[in-house]
Design an enzyme around this catalytic site. Sequence first.
Site, mmCIF file in Angstrom:
data_model
loop_
_atom_site.group_PDB
_atom_site.id
_atom_site.type_symbol
_atom_site.label_atom_id
_atom_site.label_comp_id
_atom_site.label_asym_id
_atom_site.label_seq_id
_atom_site.Cartn_x
_atom_site.Cartn_y
_atom_site.Cartn_z
ATOM 1 N N LYS A 7 0.849 -1.198 0.000
ATOM 2 C CA LYS A 7 0.000 0.000 0.000
ATOM 3 C C LYS A 7 0.880 1.241 0.000
ATOM 4 O O LYS A 7 1.499 1.601 0.989
ATOM 5 C CB LYS A 7 -0.915 0.039 1.226
ATOM 6 C CG LYS A 7 -2.052 1.013 0.976
ATOM 7 C CD LYS A 7 -2.587 1.684 2.219
ATOM 8 C CE LYS A 7 -1.844 2.912 2.645
ATOM 9 N NZ LYS A 7 -1.890 4.059 1.716
ATOM 10 N N CYS A 36 13.447 10.566 7.373
ATOM 11 C CA CYS A 36 13.454 10.046 8.734
ATOM 12 C C CYS A 36 14.841 10.222 9.329
ATOM 13 O O CYS A 36 15.002 10.673 10.452
ATOM 14 C CB CYS A 36 13.026 8.591 8.748
ATOM 15 S SG CYS A 36 13.989 7.561 7.639
ATOM 16 N N GLU A 42 9.321 1.115 11.037
ATOM 17 C CA GLU A 42 10.346 2.148 10.821
ATOM 18 C C GLU A 42 9.643 3.483 10.973
ATOM 19 O O GLU A 42 8.873 3.882 10.109
ATOM 20 C CB GLU A 42 10.959 2.007 9.413
ATOM 21 C CG GLU A 42 11.716 0.706 9.174
ATOM 22 C CD GLU A 42 13.021 0.635 9.948
ATOM 23 O OE1 GLU A 42 13.401 1.626 10.595
ATOM 24 O OE2 GLU A 42 13.667 -0.423 9.911
ATOM 25 N N GLU A 51 9.390 15.723 16.183
ATOM 26 C CA GLU A 51 10.086 15.490 14.924
ATOM 27 C C GLU A 51 9.835 16.702 14.012
ATOM 28 O O GLU A 51 8.687 17.136 13.868
ATOM 29 C CB GLU A 51 9.549 14.227 14.241
ATOM 30 C CG GLU A 51 10.230 13.988 12.905
ATOM 31 C CD GLU A 51 9.808 12.687 12.227
ATOM 32 O OE1 GLU A 51 8.615 12.344 12.278
ATOM 33 O OE2 GLU A 51 10.695 12.035 11.642
HETATM 34 P P1 NAD Z 1 2.017 8.157 7.998
HETATM 35 O O1 NAD Z 1 2.225 7.375 9.229
HETATM 36 O O2 NAD Z 1 0.986 9.217 8.003
HETATM 37 O O3 NAD Z 1 1.649 7.204 6.766
HETATM 38 C C1 NAD Z 1 2.478 6.115 6.397
HETATM 39 C C2 NAD Z 1 1.638 5.091 5.649
HETATM 40 O O4 NAD Z 1 0.696 4.508 6.552
HETATM 41 C C3 NAD Z 1 0.810 5.666 4.492
HETATM 42 O O5 NAD Z 1 0.820 4.748 3.413
HETATM 43 C C4 NAD Z 1 -0.579 5.764 5.098
HETATM 44 O O6 NAD Z 1 -1.597 5.718 4.133
HETATM 45 C C5 NAD Z 1 -0.596 4.525 5.977
HETATM 46 N N1 NAD Z 1 -1.604 4.562 7.058
HETATM 47 C C6 NAD Z 1 -2.189 5.634 7.623
HETATM 48 N N2 NAD Z 1 -3.089 5.229 8.562
HETATM 49 C C7 NAD Z 1 -3.044 3.889 8.604
HETATM 50 C C8 NAD Z 1 -3.707 2.896 9.383
HETATM 51 N N3 NAD Z 1 -4.610 3.225 10.307
HETATM 52 N N4 NAD Z 1 -3.416 1.593 9.157
HETATM 53 C C9 NAD Z 1 -2.485 1.245 8.249
HETATM 54 N N5 NAD Z 1 -1.832 2.139 7.466
HETATM 55 C C10 NAD Z 1 -2.094 3.447 7.652
HETATM 56 O O7 NAD Z 1 3.467 8.738 7.642
HETATM 57 P P2 NAD Z 1 3.869 9.759 6.506
HETATM 58 O O8 NAD Z 1 3.436 11.122 6.917
HETATM 59 O O9 NAD Z 1 3.456 9.220 5.188
HETATM 60 O O10 NAD Z 1 5.486 9.658 6.576
HETATM 61 C C11 NAD Z 1 6.257 10.486 7.376
HETATM 62 C C12 NAD Z 1 6.700 9.771 8.633
HETATM 63 O O11 NAD Z 1 7.381 8.567 8.289
HETATM 64 C C13 NAD Z 1 7.708 10.564 9.443
HETATM 65 O O12 NAD Z 1 7.394 10.449 10.799
HETATM 66 C C14 NAD Z 1 9.030 9.875 9.153
HETATM 67 O O13 NAD Z 1 10.030 10.056 10.131
HETATM 68 C C15 NAD Z 1 8.607 8.466 9.013
HETATM 69 N N6 NAD Z 1 9.596 7.713 8.261
HETATM 70 C C16 NAD Z 1 10.362 6.775 8.905
HETATM 71 C C17 NAD Z 1 11.356 6.077 8.219
HETATM 72 C C18 NAD Z 1 12.228 5.057 8.896
HETATM 73 O O14 NAD Z 1 12.881 4.294 8.197
HETATM 74 N N7 NAD Z 1 12.249 5.002 10.204
HETATM 75 C C19 NAD Z 1 11.552 6.338 6.868
HETATM 76 C C20 NAD Z 1 10.759 7.301 6.253
HETATM 77 C C21 NAD Z 1 9.766 7.972 6.946
#
Ligand code: NAD
Length: 482
Positions: A171, A280, A246, A381
């Site tokens: 997804k 991240c 992650e 963050e």
């Molecule tokens: P997000 O958590 O809003 O969304 C991530 C994904 O989860 C999207 O595909 C979203 O549609 C899905 N999602 C949302 N609600 C959900 C639910 N209830 N059940 C299952 N899936 C769901 O994050 P974002 O805003 O897209 O990304 C930014 C964040 O990601 C930042 O906090 C960043 O630090 C983190 N990040 C971490 C890493 C790492 O490797 N640790 C890498 C990149 C980004």
Amino acid sequence: MAQMLIGGEWVGSRSGDYIEVMNPATGEAVDTAPRGTAEDAREAINNAHEAFAVWSEWTQARRADVLRRTVALFHTNEKELATLLTKEQGKPLREAILEIRRFAHTIEYYAGLGKNIRGGYIPQIDENKYGLIIKRPLGVVGAIVPWNFPVSLMGNKIGPALLAGNTMVIKPAETTPLTDLRVVGLFLEAGLPKGVMNVVTGPGSVVGQEIVSNAKVRKVGFTGSTDVGRRVMATAAQTIKRVTLELGGSDPMIVCDDADIDEAAKAAAVGRFFNCGQACLAIKRLYLFDSIADDFIARLTARVKKLRVGNGLAEGTMIGPLHSQSQRDEIEAQVQDAIDRGAKVLAGGDRLHGEGFDDGHFYAPTLLTDVPEDARVATEEVFGPALPIFRVGSLDEAIAKANDSIYGLGSSIWTSDLTRATRAAERLEAGYTWINSAQIIYDELPFGGFKQSGYGKEHGIEALDYYTETKSVVVATKPQQQ
Ligand code: NAD
């Protein structure tokens, strides 16, 4: 109109709806992708479940061959993929190309491990018995991906999952599904059997939720925010599903008084502002030893003022727009909070206006000093181009402040003293510590956050452990005839 991939067929959603994918630099629509439903996700899961019986029986070498052939196609299609990625995500084309190459490298790395998955053997575990430790694929695995590095973060899941013999339902983020769909199409072209990899686009709360709660899905690899990660873990607990999380980070960078100041300033400028700060593993808090702070700040400020902001497709752009309006609102509010509490702005601190900027989500690269430690930019963050700078008197003070966070993703230290470097590497509570190095991630090294930055590891041979079950087998033989 882009389509989703279910059971090897490109299809629309049962909802009949499509979501517009917008270009963050211009506000124009790039394309549309289906608004997937829970039923779409279930169909994809069922297809992946069926395909598992076939794919898991293939030899590792044959699976690795498909991965290798796909890598060749990435290289041929690199420019087209990168251009699409820039349009939907906003990053400069140069960074989009790097992301496509990173994805290719990850898949190639796991293809290379194709003949290296090992089990164990324990002789004479009992009278006329020996023991085996074998590795089995899990089954259907879900991959939930964010928008900041939509391609490479998907690759971190595809590589180990497919090599180990699992099938997948992916997804992508709602706002960046297009390049992911193109990339997955290349796996089919390279000979991946139908149903092994499925992609369902649409809202996380619907499609993602179904993937995480469906009992046929044995594991979820999730990259995203800590808040959603927490929900994913709670939902996954209902079916005791394996999870790799992650999540968010607030990486500290420590610069000691014996550091190479110029190299460190260069690393800070790249490490904070790459991908418009939406990484991240970005440097999100800077701790400078008092005696070098003025010199360091002067060099860093000079560098940051030279960063050219613009449309990612324009020649010479070093920083693109923020990905969305809400991302820009968030960074603005965080910076304003710091200013209200007495922080000084050394660079940026505001939106960019004028021709080329007004239709996109542009924000100037920002440096802040005199930031109180309870300001939002220090405790939360900061997922955008703003860096708070703090002064410290000693390494122990720097490490204590660096560790004073709910996050523990990356970290870095700059010093010419091996004892200081070792102390930091051992004491910084983070999944990665770079010593005198820019924050660059390697496929060969396992990566995953401490504390609320995540759970489990991606990258490295270690990631395979998170896509396999370890099983013990006891074999009884007949007593040897004397
Ligand atoms: P997000 O958590 O809003 O969304 C991530 C994904 O989860 C999207 O595909 C979203 O549609 C899905 N999602 C949302 N609600 C959900 C639910 N209830 N059940 C299952 N899936 C769901 O994050 P974002 O805003 O897209 O990304 C930014 C964040 O990601 C930042 O906090 C960043 O630090 C983190 N990040 C971490 C890493 C790492 O490797 N640790 C890498 C990149 C980004």
